[in-house]
Design an enzyme around this catalytic site. Structure first.
Site, PDB file in Angstrom:
ATOM      1  N   CYS A   4       3.654 -48.560 -27.714  1.00 36.24           N
ATOM      2  CA  CYS A   4       4.858 -48.040 -28.603  1.00 36.24           C
ATOM      3  C   CYS A   4       4.546 -46.166 -28.392  1.00 36.24           C
ATOM      4  CB  CYS A   4       3.157 -48.268 -29.944  1.00 36.24           C
ATOM      5  SG  CYS A   4       2.952 -47.018 -30.956  1.00 36.24           S
ATOM      6  N   GLY A   5       4.998 -45.130 -28.698  1.00 33.35           N
ATOM      7  CA  GLY A   5       4.910 -43.749 -28.204  1.00 33.35           C
ATOM      8  C   GLY A   5       3.589 -43.632 -29.765  1.00 33.35           C
ATOM      9  N   HIS A   6       3.685 -43.728 -30.577  1.00 37.76           N
ATOM     10  CA  HIS A   6       2.277 -43.324 -31.231  1.00 37.76           C
ATOM     11  C   HIS A   6       0.912 -43.826 -30.982  1.00 37.76           C
ATOM     12  CE1 HIS A   6       5.977 -41.453 -34.230  1.00 37.76           C
ATOM     13  NE2 HIS A   6       6.375 -43.353 -34.211  1.00 37.76           N
ATOM     14  N   CYS A   7       1.046 -44.773 -30.351  1.00 39.36           N
ATOM     15  CA  CYS A   7      -0.408 -45.431 -29.807  1.00 39.36           C
ATOM     16  C   CYS A   7      -0.810 -44.473 -28.702  1.00 39.36           C
ATOM     17  CB  CYS A   7      -0.435 -47.032 -29.417  1.00 39.36           C
ATOM     18  SG  CYS A   7       0.195 -47.881 -30.697  1.00 39.36           S
TER      19      CYS A   7
END
Length: 502
Positions: free
Chosen positions: A72-75
């Site tokens: 996950c990019g946001h993570c």
């Protein structure tokens, strides 16, 4: 003999037995590691899984857990800030700790806590795993630290005498103080809840009778003290209804802002997060003394609409230049006024700009009363708008095309800068090519950054709407896979996707 046995080992089958023993030992070792409740750390963040989660809850009074996915990019973006916050909290010996769970590997935990998106942050208090609290703070290290500090210690400072109270008020540009005759009562507890959430505001609380008297209060009241505009704003607690946390939050946010804000890089987040339903904007060129003087009438009009309308000055030669295209304006249009209804971005404009206090008040009230129609942006239709396979719609031509009762019209609402729109462009062109000879089907697109519609609000890009032939002005939003074959099935089936066989 030893050397002979070593050479003969494979032939005698000894190596296979040794390998089996080694594999079995390694397997048992791995199982011991997995089943262990040992808690390891990475950058001061507890690494949690099914077998050590209960231990972590029992050892830490306040535990904020990030449920993440490695891909996950946001993570990935949150990870450094999360680690920095964990380090700060540990360095200050806070009872609050941070932990993380790979929700894609620890599926039992993900299921137990209903994790459906990443990252999801939950706060576990006093070992209770049945009612974790949803994280509501900012996704940066400072926001996480402040949010956890408010929950670790008292969310409001107890003020016990007039000297301490005066020093507390003078310590910040803005402080909120709750005056309660019973700090264990429901109203005070609601105040503490609000203080725990609003980490960007400093909170105090007072119970002493002398403090009620010193500030002219006779009943439970929340006071906002400011070093700007009116110096003190009181919010009395309704004896019958008590203190509503949502309402108090709204009032504090609305009254924490200056009566007139200037739109800058530093204030833009405050302006948009204030959740005030309307924004009244004065666009001017700050290098012009004549235009600067228009702020007097603008400010005078602001007082009567606090909480309902936020007054904002936009310098068209400064940070405000970036928002001009959103209004279909250029710097040459200043000075001018616009009112925006935030829930749907509808924009309202005076027939002729009048910057007097009375004219501004009259105009705003007319908009609030529904007596003014929004001013809708529309580009001019290109000369070849209907000669290409994809028809190009603008605000002025949308009605006649989309609601043509003889046509089934499939429209892509897009933004030129949107990468998802750009990625879908080839499929949309191919779809239009496939149906270009069908009299009853129209494939179209509209740039929603340059064109607005009165009864259709576009919240994301691309948005796809289907307008079926026939009376009734019907509209169906397309929400399925964005490829040519699925689009075609949707069109051939009259605006719905056929049910696939199991």
């Amino acid at each position: 003999l030893v050397l002979s046995l070593a050479w003969l080992g494979p032939a005698l089958g000894g190596e296979d037995e040794d390998e089996e023993v080694i594999e079995e030992e390694e397997k048992e070792k791995k199982e011991d590691e997995v089943l262990s409740d040992e808690i390891k750390e990475e950058d001061n963040v507890l690494v949690l899984h099914e077998h050590n989660f209960a231990r972590a809850l029992s050892e830490h009074q306040l535990l904020l857990v990030e449920f993440y996915a490695p891909w996950c990019g946001h993570c990935q973006q949150l990870a450094p800030a999360f680690a920095q916050a964990a380090t700060e909290l540990r360095n200050e010996s806070s009872p609050a700790r941070l932990g993380k769970v790979d929700a894609t590997a620890q599926t039992a935990l993900a299921t137990e806590f209903g994790i459906t998106s990443y990252p999801t942050l939950r706060l576990f208090r006093d070992g209770n795993r049945t009612h974790p609290l949803e994280y509501t703070g900012r996704m940066d290290s400072r926001g996480i630290v402040l949010w956890m500090q408010r929950r670790a210690g008292p969310s409001a400072t107890l003020l016990q005498d007039t000297d301490t109270m005066a020093a507390f008020i003078n310590s910040q540009d803005l402080v909120a103080i709750g005056f309660f005759k019973d700090l264990k009562g429901e109203a005070a507890q609601a105040f503490f809840e609000v203080a725990a959430e609003m980490v960007d505001l400093t909170f105090g609380v007072a119970e002493a009778a002398e403090l009620f008297q010193a500030y002219g209060l006779s009943a439970d009241t929340v006071c906002l003290f400011k070093k700007f505009d009116e110096k003190q704003t009181n919010f009395p607690v309704d004896p019958a209804r008590g203190l509503d946390t949502a309402e108090l939050t709204r009032l504090l946010r609305a009254h924490s802002l200056q009566l007139v804000m200037e739109f800058t890089k530093e204030t833009s987040n405050q302006i948009f997060s204030a959740k005030i339903p309307h924004h009244m904007l004065l666009f001017l060129n700050k290098s012009s003394p004549e235009q600067l003087s228009l702020q007097d009438g603008f400010r005078a009009a602001a007082g009567g609409f606090r909480g309902e309308v936020l007054f904002v000055v936009v310098d068209v030669t400064g940070h405000g230049a970036d928002v001009l295209p959103f209004f279909g304006m250029t710097a040459a249009d200043a000075p001018t006024l616009r009112l925006v209804r935030m829930k749907n971005n509808r924009k309202y404009q005076m027939e002729q700009d009048n910057f007097s206090e009375s004219a501004i008040r009259t105009f705003i009230q007319a908009v609030l009363d529904g007596k003014v129609k929004p001013r809708l942006l529309s580009a001019e239709p290109p000369e070849d708008w209907d000669t290409r396979p994809v028809k190009v719609l603008v605000g002025k031509t949308f009605e006649q095309v989309a609601f043509d009762e003889t046509k089934n019209v499939f429209v892509k609402f897009y933004a030129p800068w949107c990468p998802h729109c750009q990625a879908m462009e080839a499929a949309w062109e191919e779809l239009a090519e496939r149906y270009k000879d069908r009299e009853d089907i129209v494939i179209a697109e509209m740039d929603s950054t340059a064109n607005e519609l009165e009864n259709i609000t576009i919240h994301g890009y691309p948005t796809l709407h289907y307008f079926p032939a026939g009376p009734g002005r019907k509209m169906v939003e397309y929400k399925s896979t964005r490829d040519v074959e699925t689009f075609s099935k949707f069109l051939e089936n009259g605006g719905t996707l056929p049910e696939e066989p199991p």
